[in-house]
Design a protein around this motif. Sequence first.
Motif, mmCIF file in Angstrom:
data_model
loop_
_atom_site.group_PDB
_atom_site.id
_atom_site.type_symbol
_atom_site.label_atom_id
_atom_site.label_comp_id
_atom_site.label_asym_id
_atom_site.label_seq_id
_atom_site.Cartn_x
_atom_site.Cartn_y
_atom_site.Cartn_z
ATOM 1 N N GLY A 183 4.884 17.506 -2.574
ATOM 2 C CA GLY A 183 5.232 16.218 -2.159
ATOM 3 C C GLY A 183 5.328 15.822 -0.878
ATOM 4 N N ASN A 184 4.751 16.652 0.036
ATOM 5 C CA ASN A 184 4.654 16.281 1.422
ATOM 6 C C ASN A 184 3.483 15.308 1.784
ATOM 7 N N THR A 185 3.988 14.128 2.139
ATOM 8 C CA THR A 185 3.072 12.915 2.422
ATOM 9 C C THR A 185 1.937 13.195 3.720
ATOM 10 N N HIS A 186 2.311 14.116 4.399
ATOM 11 C CA HIS A 186 1.693 14.224 5.572
ATOM 12 C C HIS A 186 0.342 15.236 5.333
ATOM 13 N N ARG A 187 0.777 16.203 4.493
ATOM 14 C CA ARG A 187 -0.305 17.352 4.243
ATOM 15 C C ARG A 187 -1.148 16.828 2.957
ATOM 16 N N ALA A 188 -2.015 15.858 3.318
ATOM 17 C CA ALA A 188 -2.570 15.095 2.198
ATOM 18 C C ALA A 188 -4.225 14.915 2.779
ATOM 19 N N GLU A 189 -5.129 14.930 2.038
ATOM 20 C CA GLU A 189 -6.834 14.736 2.492
ATOM 21 C C GLU A 189 -6.641 13.168 3.116
ATOM 22 N N LEU A 190 -5.839 12.246 2.512
ATOM 23 C CA LEU A 190 -5.900 10.930 2.841
ATOM 24 C C LEU A 190 -4.301 10.433 3.161
ATOM 25 N N CYS A 191 -4.026 10.668 4.429
ATOM 26 C CA CYS A 191 -2.552 10.725 4.791
ATOM 27 C C CYS A 191 -2.125 9.258 5.260
ATOM 28 N N ILE A 192 -1.182 8.592 4.589
ATOM 29 C CA ILE A 192 -0.663 7.323 4.894
ATOM 30 C C ILE A 192 0.789 7.330 5.322
ATOM 31 N N ASP A 193 1.167 8.534 5.635
ATOM 32 C CA ASP A 193 2.673 8.515 6.203
ATOM 33 C C ASP A 193 3.037 7.667 7.566
ATOM 34 N N LYS A 194 1.836 7.423 8.168
ATOM 35 C CA LYS A 194 2.056 6.315 9.417
ATOM 36 C C LYS A 194 1.433 5.095 9.239
ATOM 37 N N LEU A 195 1.316 4.622 7.700
ATOM 38 C CA LEU A 195 0.492 3.166 7.461
ATOM 39 C C LEU A 195 1.479 2.290 7.472
ATOM 40 N N TYR A 196 2.736 2.486 6.510
ATOM 41 C CA TYR A 196 3.784 1.262 6.699
ATOM 42 C C TYR A 196 5.098 2.037 5.673
ATOM 43 N N SER A 197 5.367 2.983 6.341
ATOM 44 C CA SER A 197 6.247 3.601 5.691
ATOM 45 C C SER A 197 7.798 3.050 6.056
ATOM 46 N N PRO A 198 8.739 2.691 5.156
ATOM 47 C CA PRO A 198 10.136 2.162 5.596
ATOM 48 C C PRO A 198 10.919 3.153 6.272
ATOM 49 N N ASP A 199 10.581 4.425 6.135
ATOM 50 C CA ASP A 199 11.570 5.518 6.669
ATOM 51 C C ASP A 199 11.854 5.588 7.983
ATOM 52 N N SER A 200 10.871 5.157 9.064
ATOM 53 C CA SER A 200 10.944 5.125 10.389
ATOM 54 C C SER A 200 10.139 4.248 11.154
ATOM 55 N N VAL A 209 0.630 -1.346 0.025
ATOM 56 C CA VAL A 209 -0.101 -0.062 0.045
ATOM 57 C C VAL A 209 0.689 1.205 -0.034
ATOM 58 N N ASP A 210 1.984 1.224 0.876
ATOM 59 C CA ASP A 210 2.717 2.526 0.971
ATOM 60 C C ASP A 210 3.582 2.696 -0.347
ATOM 61 N N ARG A 211 4.113 1.464 -1.038
ATOM 62 C CA ARG A 211 4.789 1.740 -2.250
ATOM 63 C C ARG A 211 3.691 2.108 -3.397
ATOM 64 N N VAL A 212 2.702 1.770 -3.558
ATOM 65 C CA VAL A 212 1.903 2.158 -4.494
ATOM 66 C C VAL A 212 1.279 3.485 -4.367
ATOM 67 N N PHE A 213 0.835 3.948 -3.196
ATOM 68 C CA PHE A 213 0.244 5.307 -3.203
ATOM 69 C C PHE A 213 1.185 6.358 -2.447
ATOM 70 N N ARG A 214 2.374 6.062 -2.015
ATOM 71 C CA ARG A 214 3.087 7.071 -1.279
ATOM 72 C C ARG A 214 3.335 8.339 -2.119
ATOM 73 N N HIS A 215 3.730 8.173 -3.398
ATOM 74 C CA HIS A 215 4.094 9.562 -4.312
ATOM 75 C C HIS A 215 2.691 9.906 -4.972
ATOM 76 N N LEU A 216 1.464 9.585 -4.581
ATOM 77 C CA LEU A 216 0.224 10.059 -5.262
ATOM 78 C C LEU A 216 -0.566 10.871 -4.194
ATOM 79 N N LEU A 217 -0.403 10.371 -3.113
ATOM 80 C CA LEU A 217 -1.177 10.785 -1.814
ATOM 81 C C LEU A 217 -0.361 11.895 -0.997
ATOM 82 N N THR A 218 -0.228 13.036 -1.681
ATOM 83 C CA THR A 218 0.722 13.958 -1.228
ATOM 84 C C THR A 218 0.018 15.525 -1.424
ATOM 85 N N ASP A 219 0.647 16.660 -1.075
ATOM 86 C CA ASP A 219 0.289 17.912 -1.559
ATOM 87 C C ASP A 219 1.203 18.314 -2.652
ATOM 88 N N LEU A 220 1.070 19.419 -3.180
ATOM 89 C CA LEU A 220 1.566 19.881 -4.512
ATOM 90 C C LEU A 220 3.333 19.659 -4.227
#
Length: 552
Positions: A259-276, A246-257
Amino acid sequence: EPLIVGDPTRARPDLPPRRQFVESVRAENPQHTPSAGDGGAAPSAGVRTALAIEPSDGVLSVFMPPVREVEEYLELVAVIERCAADLEVPVRIEGYPPPTDPRLQMIKITPDPGVIEVNIHPAANWTQLRDNTTRLYAAARQSRLGTEKFMIDGKHCGTGGGNHIVVGAAKPLDSPFLRRPDLLASVIRYWQRHPSLSYLFGGQFIGPTSQSPRVDEARDDLLYELEIALGEIPRPEQASVPPWLVDRVFRHLLTDLTGNTHRAELCIDKLYSPDSATGRLGLVEFRAFEMPPHAQMSLAQQLLVRALLTWFWRCPYQRPLRRWGSALHDAMLLPHYLEQDLHSVLADLREAGFDFAPAWFAPHVEFRFPRYGEVRVAQTTLEIRGALEAWPTMGEEPAGGGTARYVDSSLERVQIRASNLDPSRHAVLCNGRRVPLQATDTPGDWVAGVRFRAWQPWSCLHPTVAAHNPLRFDLVDLWAERAVGGCTYHVHHPGGRSYDTFPVNGHEAESRRLSRFFPFGHTPGPITLPPLENNPRHRVTLDLRRQPAGGI
């Protein structure tokens, strides 16, 4: 040594009871003593963390160091608590919070500019969710805090703080979005097809540069890419999928202008991100919700989200994405069309077995779109309501030794509704320009929007366009070529009064709003009806900033 937080998805044993925590830890490892930072390992040559203690104002402040595991943190707290009880000295725990752990329940209170942010602990069922919400509102009221505010001109709005709804599970891998990736795909499809879920419950600042932009705002190519991404999500009957999909498919699409993944209507930055480790919590955040004035209104929003997720779990939503085009920031910012779209959402839920009544969300509509006033002329009634406006964010400007980007909040929009109007006999003008009325499902009922500049700040778009104050609406008799009545809406106090303080309550705010609307003030004398302006980007809305004969 670098502090590496453990994987939040690994299996963990249950924590022992609080009163037995120190004894149980020492019984398993008699040689172990509380040592923050090294996890009981041999001392290293590097800088070690320490427990800092400082007396202040009669209280002993204990600054907690960062630790790897929650057991270490709780062991330190238990030892501090026992020492404080033995010495009869009050202590205050400060410093680093415990590591993220699903076995802990935490309430976080953070001071933000203008608001106090409260993150409450998760709820396992509707009863807990209802109790958490009602108790939070009660505690805020007892602390003399409000969940609403009134602008200087009497506008009733939210505090500006979010009421974001976070959905997940006690254990990250139990999250419904990781067990069934098609659930998130259904949410994306349905939210994109229903703008009322994006705009009706949000704050004043909406649009492409807001803190919860829709997936189809500003980027024309995103829907095409999103359709490809949705096709990569397997159906429920297919084989199980890895949680990282899920993270790999939608990470770069569910963002703001940006590319911020947190500032999106449907935010998945705490779903299964490999960053942390904190990014793999199995959580999806619905950010297009602002704190409503009453607990019951908040519960209605949360119940709506729960019902939609339950419906999508039982029956995945497979309808294609919709190309809204310019209608997204035209018709779908008016209360009539948003309320109509919300009713279609509730109708879908009733068909799915959830008995939602439109009356449950009538307070949301009235709060979001206040009625400024109405006037009855012969058999026709003209009603003026507030509407939404997608404020643009402007370019960088120097400010305070750095740069800042301001929002042009001088743009406003109202909706005019004409009831029992005969278009062959009557037309409606605003400041001498014809309003593009659109027929509704109710015979004789017509609506349109008027976009205007409410005030002129020092930095704004189109600085040569003056404020359109007041707005004068005329009901024109086409046969007599005269205005037979109308009304006037003043953006500011009509007497030029400048208020020094904000309204103290809703009654004073309402009086200020009512003082800006007059059920009279039409244009006297003969009127030559102007032609209907052709603006393909705003078919439903009259933009007073645009010259009638100008280009697009």
